[in-house]
Scaffold this motif. Structure first.
Motif, PDB file in Angstrom:
ATOM      1  N   ILE A   1       0.707  -1.400  -0.317  1.00 33.38           N
ATOM      2  CA  ILE A   1      -0.400  -0.392  -0.296  1.00 33.38           C
ATOM      3  C   ILE A   1       0.980   1.418  -0.023  1.00 33.38           C
ATOM      4  O   ILE A   1       1.674   1.674   1.000  1.00 33.38           O
ATOM      5  CB  ILE A   1      -0.467   0.088   1.030  1.00 33.38           C
ATOM      6  N   PRO A   2       0.734   1.763  -1.429  1.00 29.59           N
ATOM      7  CA  PRO A   2       1.771   3.311  -0.893  1.00 29.59           C
ATOM      8  C   PRO A   2       1.167   4.347   0.422  1.00 29.59           C
ATOM      9  O   PRO A   2      -0.102   4.173   1.137  1.00 29.59           O
ATOM     10  CB  PRO A   2       1.418   3.682  -2.435  1.00 29.59           C
ATOM     11  N   LEU A   3       2.210   5.045   0.948  1.00 29.90           N
ATOM     12  CA  LEU A   3       1.990   6.108   1.844  1.00 29.90           C
ATOM     13  C   LEU A   3       1.701   7.321   0.944  1.00 29.90           C
ATOM     14  O   LEU A   3       1.043   8.294   2.362  1.00 29.90           O
ATOM     15  CB  LEU A   3       3.197   5.538   2.428  1.00 29.90           C
ATOM     16  N   THR A   4       1.636   7.238  -0.308  1.00 30.19           N
ATOM     17  CA  THR A   4       1.397   8.695  -0.590  1.00 30.19           C
ATOM     18  C   THR A   4       0.526   8.116  -1.797  1.00 30.19           C
ATOM     19  O   THR A   4       0.565   7.346  -2.471  1.00 30.19           O
ATOM     20  CB  THR A   4       2.252   9.359  -1.227  1.00 30.19           C
ATOM     21  N   THR A   5      -1.175   9.031  -2.166  1.00 30.87           N
ATOM     22  CA  THR A   5      -2.281   8.791  -2.902  1.00 30.87           C
ATOM     23  C   THR A   5      -2.551  10.187  -3.504  1.00 30.87           C
ATOM     24  O   THR A   5      -2.097  11.111  -2.505  1.00 30.87           O
ATOM     25  CB  THR A   5      -2.368   7.541  -2.394  1.00 30.87           C
ATOM     26  N   SER A   6      -3.083   9.857  -4.442  1.00 29.08           N
ATOM     27  CA  SER A   6      -3.974  10.593  -5.437  1.00 29.08           C
ATOM     28  C   SER A   6      -5.407  10.631  -4.957  1.00 29.08           C
ATOM     29  O   SER A   6      -6.363   9.010  -5.089  1.00 29.08           O
ATOM     30  CB  SER A   6      -3.444  11.146  -6.290  1.00 29.08           C
TER      31      SER A   6
ATOM     32  N   VAL B   1      -0.802   9.123   3.490  1.00 31.63           N
ATOM     33  CA  VAL B   1      -1.492   7.910   4.184  1.00 31.63           C
ATOM     34  C   VAL B   1      -1.307   7.563   5.421  1.00 31.63           C
ATOM     35  O   VAL B   1      -0.239   7.426   5.662  1.00 31.63           O
ATOM     36  CB  VAL B   1      -2.448   6.796   3.098  1.00 31.63           C
ATOM     37  N   SER B   2      -1.558   7.518   6.982  1.00 27.54           N
ATOM     38  CA  SER B   2      -1.542   7.442   7.922  1.00 27.54           C
ATOM     39  C   SER B   2      -0.836   5.446   7.898  1.00 27.54           C
ATOM     40  O   SER B   2      -1.764   4.979   6.946  1.00 27.54           O
ATOM     41  CB  SER B   2      -2.568   7.422   9.324  1.00 27.54           C
TER      42      SER B   2
ATOM     43  N   ARG C   1      -2.232   0.560   6.930  1.00 27.28           N
ATOM     44  CA  ARG C   1      -2.801  -1.278   7.644  1.00 27.28           C
ATOM     45  C   ARG C   1      -3.980  -2.009   6.686  1.00 27.28           C
ATOM     46  O   ARG C   1      -4.146  -2.971   6.783  1.00 27.28           O
ATOM     47  CB  ARG C   1      -2.427  -0.836   8.847  1.00 27.28           C
ATOM     48  N   SER C   2      -5.012  -1.141   7.242  1.00 25.94           N
ATOM     49  CA  SER C   2      -6.448  -1.054   7.310  1.00 25.94           C
ATOM     50  C   SER C   2      -6.535  -1.975   5.889  1.00 25.94           C
ATOM     51  O   SER C   2      -7.116  -2.594   5.506  1.00 25.94           O
ATOM     52  CB  SER C   2      -7.659  -0.834   7.370  1.00 25.94           C
TER      53      SER C   2
ATOM     54  N   VAL D   1       5.860   2.958   0.898  1.00 26.56           N
ATOM     55  CA  VAL D   1       4.921   1.648   1.046  1.00 26.56           C
ATOM     56  C   VAL D   1       5.334   1.411   2.449  1.00 26.56           C
ATOM     57  O   VAL D   1       6.371  -0.122   2.940  1.00 26.56           O
ATOM     58  CB  VAL D   1       4.980   0.766  -0.154  1.00 26.56           C
ATOM     59  N   TYR D   2       3.795   0.603   3.052  1.00 30.81           N
ATOM     60  CA  TYR D   2       3.516  -0.041   3.676  1.00 30.81           C
ATOM     61  C   TYR D   2       3.770  -2.463   2.889  1.00 30.81           C
ATOM     62  O   TYR D   2       2.860  -1.772   1.821  1.00 30.81           O
ATOM     63  CB  TYR D   2       2.686   0.483   4.145  1.00 30.81           C
ATOM     64  N   VAL D   3       4.001  -2.959   3.190  1.00 32.00           N
ATOM     65  CA  VAL D   3       4.253  -4.417   3.391  1.00 32.00           C
ATOM     66  C   VAL D   3       3.507  -4.662   4.060  1.00 32.00           C
ATOM     67  O   VAL D   3       4.305  -5.282   4.872  1.00 32.00           O
ATOM     68  CB  VAL D   3       5.750  -4.541   2.676  1.00 32.00           C
TER      69      VAL D   3
END
Length: 399
Positions: A256-261, A331-332, A337-338, A370-372
């Motif tokens: 999940i990218p920690l920066t999104t649009s 993104v926090s 994580r969710s 990125v969150y993995v």
């Protein structure tokens, strides 16, 4: 519907004045003199009465000393009376009414739902062949008989129902699902392992099992042998068939990218309208492309209905474009994580087999932002796959 009948049959507006008005109203109710829409107004009261009860209500009002005055007339009878000496208008009204009534006796549209593989054009062609098409005379159409003939004639449908509402025929179909052809293996084969695992159950219908429950096997290992020894010590070839279940470890990764649009809507919209009349289409816009650089589009379609029940062969299609500006947001970790667990839940639904255990590990790739989430899953699944046996005839060489 009652309002439509009242407009057709006609009605009077009666203004009542007098101290005994409440007694008079009760008397009308006791004598079953029909009236409706009572409305108090500046010490007076107005009611509406039909052509059939108006005269009786006025006579009863005289008995009670109530002043009853007709203040309005509405409805088709009064319209006809007003234009009775204008023969052109009267003739036009009569012809229009006749045409309007006649049009309700014919189908103006046929709509098909429920089809997936079979195209709508194919179904409409079959329907037209059996008399269900635009212009069909509705009283002469037996929808049950037509449905039966269509199903006999067209084998790609297993069910078909025709419901006529107004001037539209709604056709709901269920497509026939063909039985799959039986898979008959050709040649001789053994069963080998498609993955590493621990065997939990062996179900061999043909061939000789080479493994048993509790045994560790590796990918490609022989599980069920297609070379079988008989009681005389001779060997013969068979098509090995069966299932070998084993606990297999799989690994799934979600990032999940920690920066999104995300979209920020500006509130600006554009609507493009299209009108369809009996197969002919007219665009009420110059360009199909909206003037916005970024936008969402929502399409809707509506029919034109007269008098609440008469559906015209006129369809209005509108596409509404909503402008937005893409904004980059961070993104926090909790949100990331969710989202990751939600995506893994979708992956888990597609796993073929019984999930025995699941272990999660997570990390943050700060370099790539990125969150993995990594899931280590043990699945009990059938690992037996066919492996052809190459038969060599010693008399003639390789087969």
């Amino acid at each position: 519907m009652n309002g439509l009948l009242r407009r057709i049959l006609g009605s009077y507006e009666i203004t009542l004045s007098g101290s005994r008005t409440p007694e008079f109203i009760n008397a009308c109710l006791e004598k079953d003199l029909f009236f409706y829409s009572p409305l108090p107004r500046d010490g007076e009261m107005t009611i509406r009465a039909s052509l059939f009860s108006c005269e009786k209500i006025i006579r009863l009002a005289d008995e009670y000393g109530i002043c009853a005055e007709i203040t309005d007339r509405t409805g088709v009878p009064f319209l006809i009376s007003r234009y009775r000496h204008r023969y052109g208008i009267m003739a036009g009204l009569i012809v229009s009414a006749a045409l309007l009534f006649a049009s309700t006796q014919f189908l103006w549209d046929v709509r098909v739902t429920g089809n997936v593989k079979v195209s709508e054009s194919e179904i409409l062609t079959v329907l037209e062949k059996h008399g269900v098409a635009d212009g069909t005379y509705i009283p002469g159409l037996d929808v049950d008989l037509a449905s039966e003939y269509i199903l006999i004639d067209y084998h790609d449908l297993s069910s078909l129902s025709i419901n006529i509402k107004g001037t539209v025929a709604y056709v709901d179909v269920i497509e026939r699902v063909p039985m799959p052809d039986p898979i008959i293996p050709e040649g001789y084969c053994s069963l080998v392992a498609s993955a590493d695992g621990i065997v939990t159950r062996v179900e061999a219908a043909a061939g000789h099992p080479e493994v048993s429950a509790g045994q560790v096997v590796t990918e490609g290992q022989l599980l069920v042998n297609g070379i079988v020894e008989n009681s005389r010590g001779a060997y013969r070839l068979v098509n090995a068939y069966g299932f070998v279940y084993a606990d297999v470890r799989h690994e799934y990764t979600v990032e999940i990218p920690l920066t999104t649009s995300e979209k920020r809507y500006t509130g600006s919209t554009e609507t493009k309208t299209q009108i369809s009349l009996i197969g002919m289409t007219a665009n009420l816009f110059v360009s199909e492309t909206p003037s916005f650089e970024y936008c969402d589009a929502t399409a809707c379609e509506s029919d034109i209905v007269l008098l609440g029940f008469l559906r015209l062969p006129l369809t209005v299609s509108k596409t509404v474009f909503r402008e937005y500006i893409p904004e980059e947001i961070t993104v926090s970790p909790d949100t990331a994580r969710s989202k990751a667990y939600a995506q893994y839940a979708l992956i888990e639904e597609e796993i073929d087999g019984d999930i025995m255990s699941t272990e999660f590990s997570e990390s943050f790739d700060n370099e790539n932002g990125v969150y993995v989430l990594t899931a280590h899953v043990v699945v009990n699944e059938n690992i037996a796959v066919r492996s052809e046996i190459e038969f060599i005839d010693p008399r003639i060489g390789r087969s």
